[in-house]
Design a protein around this motif. Structure first.
Motif, PDB file in Angstrom:
ATOM      1  N   UNK A 152     149.502  97.373  -3.321  1.00  0.00           N
ATOM      2  CA  UNK A 152     149.407  97.943  -4.669  1.00  0.00           C
ATOM      3  C   UNK A 152     150.357  99.126  -4.703  1.00  0.00           C
ATOM      4  N   UNK A 153     151.446  98.991  -5.395  1.00  0.00           N
ATOM      5  CA  UNK A 153     152.458 100.049  -5.347  1.00  0.00           C
ATOM      6  C   UNK A 153     151.986 101.275  -6.124  1.00  0.00           C
ATOM      7  N   UNK A 188     149.640 101.463  -9.458  1.00  0.00           N
ATOM      8  CA  UNK A 188     148.456 102.318  -9.564  1.00  0.00           C
ATOM      9  C   UNK A 188     148.560 103.223 -10.792  1.00  0.00           C
ATOM     10  N   UNK A 189     149.736 103.797 -10.939  1.00  0.00           N
ATOM     11  CA  UNK A 189     149.927 104.696 -12.091  1.00  0.00           C
ATOM     12  C   UNK A 189     149.753 103.939 -13.397  1.00  0.00           C
ATOM     13  N   UNK A 190     150.264 102.698 -13.402  1.00  0.00           N
ATOM     14  CA  UNK A 190     150.169 101.898 -14.614  1.00  0.00           C
ATOM     15  C   UNK A 190     148.702 101.582 -14.931  1.00  0.00           C
ATOM     16  N   UNK A 191     147.994 101.136 -13.873  1.00  0.00           N
ATOM     17  CA  UNK A 191     146.590 100.765 -14.069  1.00  0.00           C
ATOM     18  C   UNK A 191     145.753 101.956 -14.554  1.00  0.00           C
ATOM     19  N   UNK A 192     146.086 103.135 -14.078  1.00  0.00           N
ATOM     20  CA  UNK A 192     145.316 104.311 -14.474  1.00  0.00           C
ATOM     21  C   UNK A 192     145.859 104.975 -15.739  1.00  0.00           C
ATOM     22  N   UNK A 193     146.804 104.331 -16.346  1.00  0.00           N
ATOM     23  CA  UNK A 193     147.343 104.847 -17.601  1.00  0.00           C
ATOM     24  C   UNK A 193     148.055 106.178 -17.447  1.00  0.00           C
ATOM     25  N   UNK A 194     148.655 106.373 -16.252  1.00  0.00           N
ATOM     26  CA  UNK A 194     149.359 107.637 -16.032  1.00  0.00           C
ATOM     27  C   UNK A 194     150.806 107.586 -16.514  1.00  0.00           C
ATOM     28  N   UNK A 195     151.262 106.342 -16.785  1.00  0.00           N
ATOM     29  CA  UNK A 195     152.653 106.231 -17.249  1.00  0.00           C
ATOM     30  C   UNK A 195     152.696 106.489 -18.744  1.00  0.00           C
ATOM     31  N   UNK A 196     153.642 107.266 -19.120  1.00  0.00           N
ATOM     32  CA  UNK A 196     153.717 107.626 -20.543  1.00  0.00           C
ATOM     33  C   UNK A 196     154.084 106.393 -21.372  1.00  0.00           C
TER      34      UNK A 196
END
Ligand code: ADP
Ligand code: MG
Length: 564
Positions: free
Chosen positions: A551-552, A556-564
């Protein structure tokens, strides 16, 4: 434009061609001949049957029985297609009580081999003898003998080069025959069976009706003693037999024997019913030993599905499934069961546990067997479900399948050692004794040198017992009996002239590797990952399945909605 294949006008095939085609369906290999002849002897009520084979059954197959015999006036008829004494009309076909019924075996065998038969019934003062070549009688005379029948089949497939080419080595064909005779011996414990392979007695049963004694003859007395009795009487079905406790498992399904009204069958339904009864009790890749007979009214069953009669159809599948499932479950419930999760890696399953040279406080992975110059790229965080290693890498999270990873490590090392002809061998201070089944012994005889190249030293020790004196060091911690039995199973399916090293390495790696469900210490996990990083293909096990899921950080950032 499509070219139309050149065709001949439609016509009905000559009888000779038809009979050869049909024979091909019934007689696939030497073991098929043995099967048909055994079934005839059993249908004739024999209490003693002697099977002799030479040259893998191609040179000679001889089956002698003390059954009813064939009356002289009917002898020629027995070799006609669709000639049978076992069913008379359509109604009979609905409830078949005998093993044979199609009237195809004798003509089929006579179509692909040279056959001699000598037979005598109880009311005859002298019996008859007949010799057939190419399906034609070449000699026929009166000849006295004790009551019963002897069929001798010579030069099987001599005029069928395609079939001959398709056959495996003599040892492989012998192992099929030994397996087959073993199955009938299990189904008919009241019949005395004897199998002689190339003049050597391979199997002998007492014929006293005690199933446990047959199991003892085939799988050894330790196994026989530990088997649990199954007895389940339901409205439609009666299930009986013996099954192994969970502590006594095997690495393949060769030890599952199912009979329906004492017919040996391949039934996915019955396999599933029993494996489900063991669910949660056996580790991945382990299978029970079972000898199960299901009795039910003949009309509940269709055996007329395939010429070889090994497949069946139940009218009430669900009822059969639940009887078998329940019968096994209850037999298992009667014994105290240790959870397989509690079994430490160094302890092999079951009775085969023998004194070991490796101390139990040694870590599972011999640390620093390989020079490890770099620090591992992955940092171990923990273990999930005693099956996966959770690790962190420079780019996110890794879930590593511990079994697949260890398999990859072992596979690489085994292959390297093998190709460099530098197999590291571990001698056993105290040799392990194994009693092979007749089938395994036949395979072993053809592959001993090959196994020696991989580091196994196996010596005969009387009857079907063998001493294991040395094993490949890489798998020294695993269950040796299981490994050898899996190897023999792999070898049994191959041309022994050219056994596939890759398959052997795979089998060794698979059965030598730690299992899912095994708890590992942090140090062991770190070592495993370190070793995995040094393999050629750390991301896949030798069978091609992934060893890890990644899990890159980005995912992870995408799944947690951290990407703007
Ligand atoms: P099926 O077994 O389907 O009847 P086969 O071709 O195998 O057909 O055998 C034909 C017949 O020959 C049998 O029905 C039986 O009457 C007789 N027969 C064959 N083998 C034996 C034997 N070993 N003892 C007595 N009778 C036999
Ligand atoms: Mg028959």
């Amino acid at each position: 434009m499509k070219v139309r294949p050149k065709q001949m006008p439609i016509k009905i095939l000559a009888t000779e061609v038809v009979s050869k085609i049909a024979a091909g369906e019934v007689i696939e290999r030497p073991a098929s001949v043995v099967k048909e002849l055994l079934e005839n002897s059993l249908d004739a009520g024999a209490t003693q049957i002697v099977v002799e084979v030479q040259g893998g059954g191609v040179k000679l197959i001889k089956v002698s029985d003390n059954g009813t015999g064939i009356p002289a006036p009917e002898l020629e008829l027995a070799f006609h297609r669709y000639a049978t004494s076992k069913i008379g009309n359509l109604d009979d076909l609905e409830r078949i009580a005998s093993l044979g019924f199609r009237g195809e075996a004798l003509p089929s065998i006579a179509a692909v081999a040279e056959v001699e038969i000598s037979t005598q019934t109880s009311s005859e003062t002298t019996g008859s003898y007949m010799h057939l070549r190419n399906g034609e009688v070449v000699r026929r005379e009166s000849r006295a003998r004790p009551q019963g029948t002897t069929m001798t089949v010579h030069r099987l497939f001599r005029y069928f080069p395609a079939r001959l080419k398709f056959l495996k080595s003599v040892n492989t064909e012998n192992s099929h025959i030994a397996h087959l005779v073993s199955q009938y011996a299990l189904a008919f414990s009241e019949v005395k069976f004897s199998l002689v392979v190339d003049k050597r007695q391979s199997l002998h049963t007492a014929g006293n009706g005690d199933l446990r004694e047959v199991v003892s003859e085939l799988y050894g007395s330790e196994v026989a003693q530990r088997m649990l009795k199954v007895e389940q009487n339901d409205a439609l079905t009666k299930v009986s037999g013996l099954i192994s406790p969970p502590s006594l498992a095997r690495s393949n399904r060769n030890y599952l024997s199912f009979f329906v009204n004492r017919r040996w069958v391949h039934s996915p339904l019955l396999t599933r019913a029993s494996e489900e009864a063991y669910r949660g009790l056996l580790m991945d890749g382990q299978h029970p030993i079972a000898v199960i007979n299901v009795s039910l009214p003949a009309q509940e069953l269709d055996v007329n599905i395939h010429p070889a009669k090994a497949q069946i159809k139940f009218c009430h599948e669900q009822a059969v499934f639940s009887s078998v499932h329940k019968g096994i479950e209850e037999a298992l419930a009667r014994t105290p069961i240790a959870s397989p999760k509690a079994v430490p890696f160094s302890v092999s399953s079951g009775q085969w546990e023998r004194p070991r040279m490796i101390m139990d406080n040694e870590p599972v992975f011999a640390v620093a067997q390989l020079p490890t110059l770099e620090l591992p790229v992955l940092r171990v965080l923990g273990q999930l479900a005693s099956t996966y290693i959770i690790a962190e890498g420079p780019d996110g999270l890794y879930l590593i399948d511990q079994h697949a990873a260890h398999e990859r490590i072992l596979y690489d090392r085994i292959s390297t050692q093998w190709s460099q002809k530098e197999v590291e061998v571990q001698g056993l201070l105290q040799p392990i004794t194994i009693e092979f089944s007749p089938r395994e012994e036949e395979t072993l005889k053809g592959s001993k040198e090959f196994l020696a190249e991989f580091g196994f030293t196996i010596e005969p020790f009387g009857n079907r017992s063998y001493l294991i004196r040395a094993i490949p060091a890489l798998v020294a911690r695993a269950n040796i009996i299981e490994i050898i039995s899996a190897l023999l199973d792999t070898l049994a399916g191959q041309q022994s002239l050219n056994p596939c090293e890759e398959k052997i390495a795979q089998s060794l790696a698979c059965h030598g590797a730690i299992r899912a469900g095994q708890q590992l210490s942090n140090e062991e996990m770190r070592e495993l990952i370190k070793q995995l990083e040094q393999t050629k293909q750390p991301r896949a096990c030798p069978h091609g399945r992934p060893t890890m899921i990644h899990l890159s950080a980005h995912q992870l950032e995408k799944e947690f909605g951290r990407l703007a």
